[in-house]
Design a protein around this motif. Structure first.
Motif, mmCIF file in Angstrom:
data_model
loop_
_atom_site.group_PDB
_atom_site.id
_atom_site.type_symbol
_atom_site.label_atom_id
_atom_site.label_comp_id
_atom_site.label_asym_id
_atom_site.label_seq_id
_atom_site.Cartn_x
_atom_site.Cartn_y
_atom_site.Cartn_z
ATOM 1 N N THR A 179 0.662 -1.097 -0.020
ATOM 2 C CA THR A 179 0.191 -0.037 -0.084
ATOM 3 C C THR A 179 0.918 1.137 0.109
ATOM 4 O OG1 THR A 179 -1.734 -1.250 1.255
ATOM 5 C CG2 THR A 179 -1.912 1.263 1.092
ATOM 6 N N VAL A 180 0.697 2.085 -0.941
ATOM 7 C CA VAL A 180 1.413 3.396 -1.162
ATOM 8 C C VAL A 180 0.379 4.507 -0.545
ATOM 9 C CG1 VAL A 180 2.556 5.208 -2.669
ATOM 10 C CG2 VAL A 180 2.533 2.351 -2.659
ATOM 11 N N GLU A 181 0.869 5.217 0.536
ATOM 12 C CA GLU A 181 0.165 6.272 1.101
ATOM 13 C C GLU A 181 0.616 7.723 0.608
ATOM 14 O OE1 GLU A 181 0.133 5.817 5.146
ATOM 15 O OE2 GLU A 181 -1.578 4.257 5.097
ATOM 16 N N ASP A 182 -0.050 8.769 0.716
ATOM 17 C CA ASP A 182 0.426 9.963 0.150
ATOM 18 C C ASP A 182 0.875 10.724 1.582
ATOM 19 O OD1 ASP A 182 0.869 12.469 -0.938
ATOM 20 O OD2 ASP A 182 -1.081 13.035 -1.118
ATOM 21 N N CYS A 183 2.023 10.276 1.978
ATOM 22 C CA CYS A 183 2.665 10.719 3.168
ATOM 23 C C CYS A 183 2.985 12.076 3.144
ATOM 24 C CB CYS A 183 4.030 9.971 3.667
ATOM 25 S SG CYS A 183 3.747 8.229 3.717
ATOM 26 N N PRO A 184 2.879 13.122 4.295
ATOM 27 C CA PRO A 184 3.093 14.586 4.358
ATOM 28 C C PRO A 184 4.682 14.828 4.321
ATOM 29 C CG PRO A 184 2.080 13.863 6.444
ATOM 30 C CD PRO A 184 1.820 12.774 5.489
ATOM 31 N N GLU A 185 5.214 15.874 3.695
ATOM 32 C CA GLU A 185 6.576 16.063 4.060
ATOM 33 C C GLU A 185 6.886 16.363 5.499
ATOM 34 O OE1 GLU A 185 8.966 16.017 1.903
ATOM 35 O OE2 GLU A 185 7.917 15.413 0.034
ATOM 36 N N CYS A 186 8.170 16.456 6.008
ATOM 37 C CA CYS A 186 8.568 16.425 7.284
ATOM 38 C C CYS A 186 7.886 17.892 7.863
ATOM 39 C CB CYS A 186 10.006 16.617 7.573
ATOM 40 S SG CYS A 186 10.331 16.000 9.099
ATOM 41 N N LEU A 187 7.995 18.864 6.940
ATOM 42 C CA LEU A 187 7.676 20.359 7.286
ATOM 43 C C LEU A 187 6.230 20.523 7.325
ATOM 44 C CD1 LEU A 187 9.856 22.725 5.271
ATOM 45 C CD2 LEU A 187 9.849 22.493 7.736
ATOM 46 N N GLU A 188 5.457 19.434 6.691
ATOM 47 C CA GLU A 188 4.001 19.547 6.847
ATOM 48 C C GLU A 188 3.673 18.755 8.114
ATOM 49 O OE1 GLU A 188 2.759 17.638 3.459
ATOM 50 O OE2 GLU A 188 3.480 19.608 2.142
ATOM 51 N N LYS A 189 4.459 18.185 8.914
ATOM 52 C CA LYS A 189 4.125 17.258 9.839
ATOM 53 C C LYS A 189 4.118 18.144 11.356
ATOM 54 C CE LYS A 189 5.465 12.720 8.188
ATOM 55 N NZ LYS A 189 6.185 11.698 8.714
ATOM 56 N N PHE A 190 4.503 19.335 11.124
ATOM 57 C CA PHE A 190 4.386 20.077 12.474
ATOM 58 C C PHE A 190 4.369 21.708 12.234
ATOM 59 C CE2 PHE A 190 8.964 20.333 11.323
ATOM 60 C CZ PHE A 190 9.187 21.656 11.589
ATOM 61 N N PHE A 191 3.778 22.310 13.334
ATOM 62 C CA PHE A 191 3.521 23.793 13.088
ATOM 63 C C PHE A 191 3.912 24.761 14.447
ATOM 64 C CE2 PHE A 191 -0.637 22.271 14.178
ATOM 65 C CZ PHE A 191 -1.197 23.400 15.079
ATOM 66 N N VAL A 192 3.859 25.747 14.548
ATOM 67 C CA VAL A 192 4.147 26.579 15.801
ATOM 68 C C VAL A 192 3.310 27.855 15.791
ATOM 69 C CG1 VAL A 192 5.768 28.081 17.025
ATOM 70 C CG2 VAL A 192 6.614 26.049 15.917
ATOM 71 N N ALA A 193 2.479 27.886 16.615
ATOM 72 C CA ALA A 193 1.517 29.003 16.777
ATOM 73 C C ALA A 193 2.282 30.272 16.807
ATOM 74 C CB ALA A 193 0.587 29.056 17.862
ATOM 75 N N THR A 194 2.146 31.291 15.743
ATOM 76 C CA THR A 194 2.796 32.572 15.827
ATOM 77 C C THR A 194 1.969 33.556 16.724
ATOM 78 O OG1 THR A 194 1.236 33.447 13.895
ATOM 79 C CG2 THR A 194 3.344 31.922 13.491
ATOM 80 N N GLY A 195 1.323 33.211 17.708
ATOM 81 C CA GLY A 195 0.562 34.332 18.607
ATOM 82 C C GLY A 195 0.113 33.542 19.502
ATOM 83 N N PHE A 196 0.392 34.275 20.795
ATOM 84 C CA PHE A 196 -0.590 33.623 22.037
ATOM 85 C C PHE A 196 -0.508 34.765 22.957
ATOM 86 C CE2 PHE A 196 3.725 33.317 23.011
ATOM 87 C CZ PHE A 196 3.861 33.205 24.621
ATOM 88 N N ARG A 197 -1.668 34.416 24.187
ATOM 89 C CA ARG A 197 -1.801 35.449 25.088
ATOM 90 C C ARG A 197 -1.652 34.744 26.544
ATOM 91 N NH1 ARG A 197 -4.607 40.061 24.113
ATOM 92 N NH2 ARG A 197 -5.401 39.228 22.405
#
Length: 650
Positions: A535-553
């Motif tokens: 089975t071949v899956e459409d795996c996300p790139e490594c950069l697509e696997k994480f994110f950082v919130a750019t604003g918080f309170r």
């Protein structure tokens, strides 16, 4: 301007000038044209004078017309002296008008004679003629008399007569088609031998011709060979036949009654017994006679006195007795019909072999033949086993057949397995053994001698399994396919385009899409097919696997990753990361938060540890823009780096 008028005919000849023209018309149509030449404004005029004869005659051809039912006859009328001056009307027998013009075509519906009259009228005179159409029924036959005659030389003229429709149309020919005469009668002087005279009506297919056969001979006939006596069974038909003899035939019984006058006599006697028949043949030069004795017998059965189960173990003379109603008439033959002996007893010296003898009385179907078989066996026997296959796959069958030399001596064959357990009998046996080597034994016994043979069968067993490791990959990745259970087998994988080697047990697959691979495994004799899916899956790139919130309170309360009082390195694939390096720093480059992780045994990621609550040294920092830097290593890939800004709000 009548004085300028010029009179001409159709040919342009000038006939006169002036307002009046006086002429004597010729028989037929006469045209007179008045015109003023040179004056195109004056239109010419034409006068027509028709001078018809005061007498007519009519003739019709053919007369009479003869045809078959369904055919068409065309009658043509000839009118004189001038056909163009007359109108022709056709009438049938009842006077009804059936046509007009010089030709009438009719198709009468039934056999019979039809009369048609052509009436011509030119205005001054009339004339008529009558013609008949004779319609002949289908399957009408000419009858020639005599149809057969036998003459002796010297021969004078003989006259043949043909009766039938339209005798005047009859044509006489020989076998080669040469015309000999016409009409109802033909008189000829036939030559020596057989002559044929054929009467037909050409053009009338519905009339069947007839043939007269005239035989001219020089000597009295020769008596043909007839069976004497003639034997038949009660209830059968006695058939006596002579051929290739010319003449008149007569068959009579013993009282002189005529039974037949042909080349064939057929009789069906009603009781058994003996009776006489008289045959007579005459050819015009003489007569010959013969008397035949006919024997009628009732049904019976021949019985051969020999036990077919009896076997001779050496060459010997055999005498076999047959009980029959007419033993002296018994004929002994072999299976091919070759005669062996006659009479009630057959005595013959026999070498080793199987012999079949048939006792019958030919010509009498009511005497049922009998058959017996005599076996003379040799003093030695050679038995071998023929295998349908020396090696088979487990689950398949093998046929073992006994081959005996000589092959006709076999009586019984017993079969045994490797442990000499009886498993069957007969000339052949089928087996489906499990995997391994198996030996089978055959014992042949023909009542005189015995022989034993053995054969070994190899049974191959394949216990195969197929794997894909890993079974699920990302696009561009590879999976190891493997088949286990046979070290010496050959392999053919399909589809082969995404495999590094389609002919080994462990190819590497790099499919672009989900693919099912089939492999055909060839053992020594077994062939098996297996399949496995990668089975071949459409795996996300490594950069697509994480994110950082750019604003918080931040609000000074404990970290709550479900609220907006922290900023975190977030991912659904945290457990897949092999390494994580995450720092946050002020605009002056001072580090205010750090997180480091390296995948080791027992190590685990706590999501809250990847969150910053806006504190540094336990103090809430002022609102500002802070920078972050991330390094993440995904499985099987190089380290991925990312950086950005985070806004701390109040």
């Amino acid at each position: 301007a009548p004085e300028c008028v010029v009179w001409t005919n159709l040919s342009g000849d000038t006939l006169g000038i002036g307002g009046v023209l006086c002429v004597v018309p010729a028989p037929g149509l006469n045209s007179y044209i008045a015109s003023i030449p040179g004056l195109a404004c004056v239109e010419a005029d034409t006068a027509t004078v028709k001078l018809v004869p005061d007498s007519l005659f009519v003739a019709i051809a053919p007369g009479p017309a003869k045809l078959c039912v369904g055919d068409t006859a065309c009658l043509v009328a000839t009118v004189g002296p001038d056909a163009t001056m007359a109108m022709v009307t056709w009438l049938d027998e009842s006077g009804a008008v059936v046509g007009a013009g010089l030709e009438l075509c009719v198709t009468p519906p039934a056999p019979g004679t039809y009369t048609y009259t052509a009436v011509a009228d030119n205005g001054c005179a009339t004339a008529s003629a009558t013609a008949q159409v004779v319609v002949i029924a289908d399957n009408t036959k000419l009858e020639v008399t005599p149809d057969m005659a036998f003459l002796c030389e010297p021969v004078e003229e003989i006259c043949l007569t043909a009766e039938g429709p339209a005798p005047e149309c009859i044509v006489w020919t020989d076998l080669e088609g040469n015309q000999l005469g016409t009409g109802a009668e033909l008189c000829v002087t036939p030559p020596q031998g057989v002559s044929y005279y054929i009467a037909t009506i050409p053009g009338l297919e519905c009339v069947e011709g007839d043939t007269a056969t005239i035989v001219v001979d020089t000597l009295p006939p020769v008596l043909p060979e007839l069976p004497d006596p003639a034997k038949i069974c009660l209830g059968d038909t006695l058939k006596l036949e002579v051929s290739d003899v010319n003449g008149n035939y007569t068959w009579k019984d013993s009282l002189g009654n005529i039974l037949a006058a042909d080349t064939i006599l057929c009789l069906a006697p009603q009781e058994a017994g003996t009776f006489s028949l008289l045959f007579e043949l005459s050819n015009g030069c003489g007569t010959v006679r013969d008397t035949i004795t006919a024997i009628v017998v009732d049904s019976a059965r021949i019985e051969i006195q020999w036990d077919p189960m009896e076997v001779l173990c050496q060459p010997d003379t055999v005498c076999i007795e047959a009980i029959a109603p007419a033993p002296e008439c018994v004929i002994w033959t072999d299976l091919e019909g070759n005669p062996v002996d006659t009479g009630a007893q057959l005595c013959v010296f026999l070498e080793p072999g199987i012999y079949t003898f048939i006792a019958s009385i030919p010509g009498l179907d009511c005497i049922v033949p009998d058959t017996t078989t005599v076996k003379v066996l040799p003093d030695s026997l050679n038995l071998t086993i023929s295998l349908s296959a020396a090696a088979i796959c487990e689950g398949d069958s093998v046929v073992l057949a006994a081959v005996l030399d000589p092959d006709w001596t076999m009586e019984t064959v017993s079969w045994y397995d490797t442990d000499f357990n009886l498993i069957g009998s007969g000339p052949a046996i089928g087996q489906s053994p499990p995997g391994g080597m198996h030996t089978y034994y055959a014992v042949a016994d023909n009542g005189c001698v015995r022989d034993t043979a053995e054969a070994t069968v190899m049974v191959e067993s394949l216990s195969l399994e197929i794997f894909a490791e890993p079974p699920t990959i990302c696009a561009g990745e590879s999976s190891m396919l493997s088949v286990v259970g046979c070290s010496g087998c050959e392999y053919i994988w399909s589809p082969s385009g995404s495999l590094d080697n389609p002919n080994i047990a462990t190819p590497v697959a790099t499919p672009a899409v989900t693919t099912t691979y089939s492999v055909t495994v060839f053992g020594e004799v077994c062939v098996d097919t297996l399949s496995v899916t990668v089975t071949v899956e459409d795996c996300p790139e490594c950069l697509e696997k994480f994110f950082v919130a750019t604003g918080f309170r931040p609000d000074g309360r404990p970290k709550d990753i479900a609220s907006n009082n922290v900023t975190c390195l977030r991912s659904e694939y945290l457990d897949d990361f092999e390494e994580i390096y995450f720092i946050i720093y002020s605009r002056w480059g001072e580090e205010v938060f750090r997180y480091e992780y390296k995948q080791t045994a027992g190590a685990a990621i706590v999501p809250e540890d990847l969150c910053w609550d806006g504190r540094f040294n336990d103090k809430l920092l002022p609102p500002d823009v802070y920078g972050y830097y991330v390094e993440v290593k995904c499985p099987g890939r190089d380290v991925v780096k990312d950086k950005g800004n985070i806004t701390l709000l109040r």
